[in-house]
Design a protein around this motif. Sequence first.
Motif, PDB file in Angstrom:
ATOM      1  N   GLU A   5       0.833  -1.195   0.000  1.00 47.99           N
ATOM      2  CA  GLU A   5       0.000   0.000   0.000  1.00 47.99           C
ATOM      3  C   GLU A   5       0.868   1.245   0.000  1.00 47.99           C
ATOM      4  O   GLU A   5       1.925   1.283   0.634  1.00 47.99           O
ATOM      5  N   GLN A  42      -9.238   1.637 -10.901  1.00 49.35           N
ATOM      6  CA  GLN A  42      -8.791   0.295 -10.540  1.00 49.35           C
ATOM      7  C   GLN A  42      -8.502  -0.512 -11.802  1.00 49.35           C
ATOM      8  O   GLN A  42      -9.195  -0.390 -12.807  1.00 49.35           O
ATOM      9  N   THR A  59      -6.845  -1.513  -5.291  1.00 54.06           N
ATOM     10  CA  THR A  59      -7.829  -0.767  -4.500  1.00 54.06           C
ATOM     11  C   THR A  59      -7.470   0.709  -4.490  1.00 54.06           C
ATOM     12  O   THR A  59      -6.293   1.079  -4.563  1.00 54.06           O
ATOM     13  N   ILE A  60      -8.505   1.550  -4.385  1.00 55.40           N
ATOM     14  CA  ILE A  60      -8.328   3.001  -4.274  1.00 55.40           C
ATOM     15  C   ILE A  60      -9.231   3.497  -3.157  1.00 55.40           C
ATOM     16  O   ILE A  60     -10.445   3.285  -3.194  1.00 55.40           O
ATOM     17  N   ASP A  61      -8.641   4.154  -2.169  1.00 55.87           N
ATOM     18  CA  ASP A  61      -9.396   4.691  -1.037  1.00 55.87           C
ATOM     19  C   ASP A  61      -9.214   6.204  -1.025  1.00 55.87           C
ATOM     20  O   ASP A  61      -8.090   6.703  -0.916  1.00 55.87           O
ATOM     21  N   ASP A  62     -10.333   6.947  -1.153  1.00 55.51           N
ATOM     22  CA  ASP A  62     -10.262   8.410  -1.146  1.00 55.51           C
ATOM     23  C   ASP A  62     -10.932   9.022   0.079  1.00 55.51           C
ATOM     24  O   ASP A  62     -11.217  10.223   0.097  1.00 55.51           O
ATOM     25  N   GLU A  63     -11.187   8.208   1.108  1.00 57.17           N
ATOM     26  CA  GLU A  63     -11.809   8.706   2.338  1.00 57.17           C
ATOM     27  C   GLU A  63     -10.750   8.850   3.428  1.00 57.17           C
ATOM     28  O   GLU A  63     -10.252   7.850   3.950  1.00 57.17           O
ATOM     29  N   ASP A  74      -8.644   9.070   6.762  1.00 58.95           N
ATOM     30  CA  ASP A  74      -8.854   8.454   8.069  1.00 58.95           C
ATOM     31  C   ASP A  74      -7.851   8.948   9.108  1.00 58.95           C
ATOM     32  O   ASP A  74      -7.763   8.386  10.198  1.00 58.95           O
ATOM     33  N   ASP A 101      -9.178  14.576   0.882  1.00 59.37           N
ATOM     34  CA  ASP A 101      -9.817  13.728  -0.130  1.00 59.37           C
ATOM     35  C   ASP A 101      -9.653  14.265  -1.549  1.00 59.37           C
ATOM     36  O   ASP A 101      -9.987  13.584  -2.519  1.00 59.37           O
ATOM     37  N   ARG A 141      -4.751   9.839  -2.125  1.00 58.30           N
ATOM     38  CA  ARG A 141      -5.383   8.538  -2.331  1.00 58.30           C
ATOM     39  C   ARG A 141      -4.524   7.478  -1.642  1.00 58.30           C
ATOM     40  O   ARG A 141      -3.300   7.526  -1.692  1.00 58.30           O
ATOM     41  N   ARG A 142      -5.195   6.512  -1.005  1.00 56.06           N
ATOM     42  CA  ARG A 142      -4.498   5.360  -0.449  1.00 56.06           C
ATOM     43  C   ARG A 142      -4.790   4.183  -1.362  1.00 56.06           C
ATOM     44  O   ARG A 142      -5.941   3.808  -1.560  1.00 56.06           O
TER      45      ARG A 142
END
Length: 417
Positions: A300, A322, A351-355, A357, A369, A373-374
Amino acid sequence: MLRKQPYSCLRPRSLRVGVTLTEVLISIGILAVGLLGAAAMFPVGGYFMQKGEVADRGAAIAQAAFADLVARGALDPQNWRVWHGGAYATMDQFMQTGMADNRDQFGILDQIGMNSDTGFIYIIDPLGTAGALRGGAGALQLSRAPAVIPVNWAASTGNRWDQFNGAWPIRRLCTDSMMLGSSLPSESLAQSLYSSSDDLAIQTDDDESLPRRQRMVGADTNGDQTVDVAYRRESRGDYSWMAMVAPTQSEARLALALDPSAYYFDVSVVVFYKRPISSIGTSEVLVEGAIVSTGTGGGEILLDASDLPGTGSETAYDEFRQGQWVMVCGPHPSSTPAQPLFFSQWYRVLTIDDEPDGLNVGNATFDNDKTQRRVGLRGPDWPWKKSGSRVCVGLFPGAVAVHTKTMRLESSGAYEL
């Protein structure tokens, strides 16, 4: 004698004469919901079918393109041309000039100066070069890949990047066969040699009763606006490719000036689907990254595009999806000023995480955001194990397949008569 029983109005009738309007409406509603659900599956199924076809065809084209590059001599450094000083120079001249300019009075080669002058990783991309020229790209976009890099990337990535003296070490090349005596590459020739003809173009007639026909490229000899002398089948030209050559050691990079056949290089062919050629100068960007975790075959990374110039930070992820491939690169942990080593490989986005944390990764925090991007990536093992290690990630819209091979480069040598 039996007596007939009188009819009672309280006895329920045993026969049913019909259904009510309410029951009909309920049945129609249930049927409509089912039909709409079934209809919704067709576009979703079509999307995934096209996605699978692109991935399968891209993988096959990558292997065929690799063989084509070898056969045409495109992997021979003697055929490379580098944009340097406002013109194209041959690879051996380019490297030997860099060596001459960076030797001190004791004859010791200044590796940091060499990194700044000649780079470390080389991308063979005649089609991208020609497209960037047509799109109005300047000298920097012609000589580096990706075309757009963060404004303060050298100052913010860490001390190991100092070995590359603030100059982006991945260079974009052209080939001798693309010049045809001109000082600039030919886009039409690059399109014919660096794009696939497998995606055939089909023509449909106004009369729907007639079958579809294969479109042909040829000559109209009788002036009826149709091809009557066919040369070849016409393709849509949606698939194209470029190649990346990454030396596995410093000596291999220096050997490109003379004869690299004794050293091994990681050669990757990257296939694109509907690559935006004319906008390469703005669409292909480099973002900074921090290692979140490392596993077998990837891990990651937290991406950050906040330092891109202009509106790049707002548009960097517009075409980020993705399944596409990205270029992860950075100084190897064992890199030193005396023996610099730059790592660069291609990875598939899982995977793409734009939220956000609030995750702290080294000096970075996942809290934006719009610019962060994670992502989870899959590909070759990378050398960075420590969380927070600074890397860079190249985003190339349309990259759908990569074929990589570790090999020796075939070279005629600088002294061949």
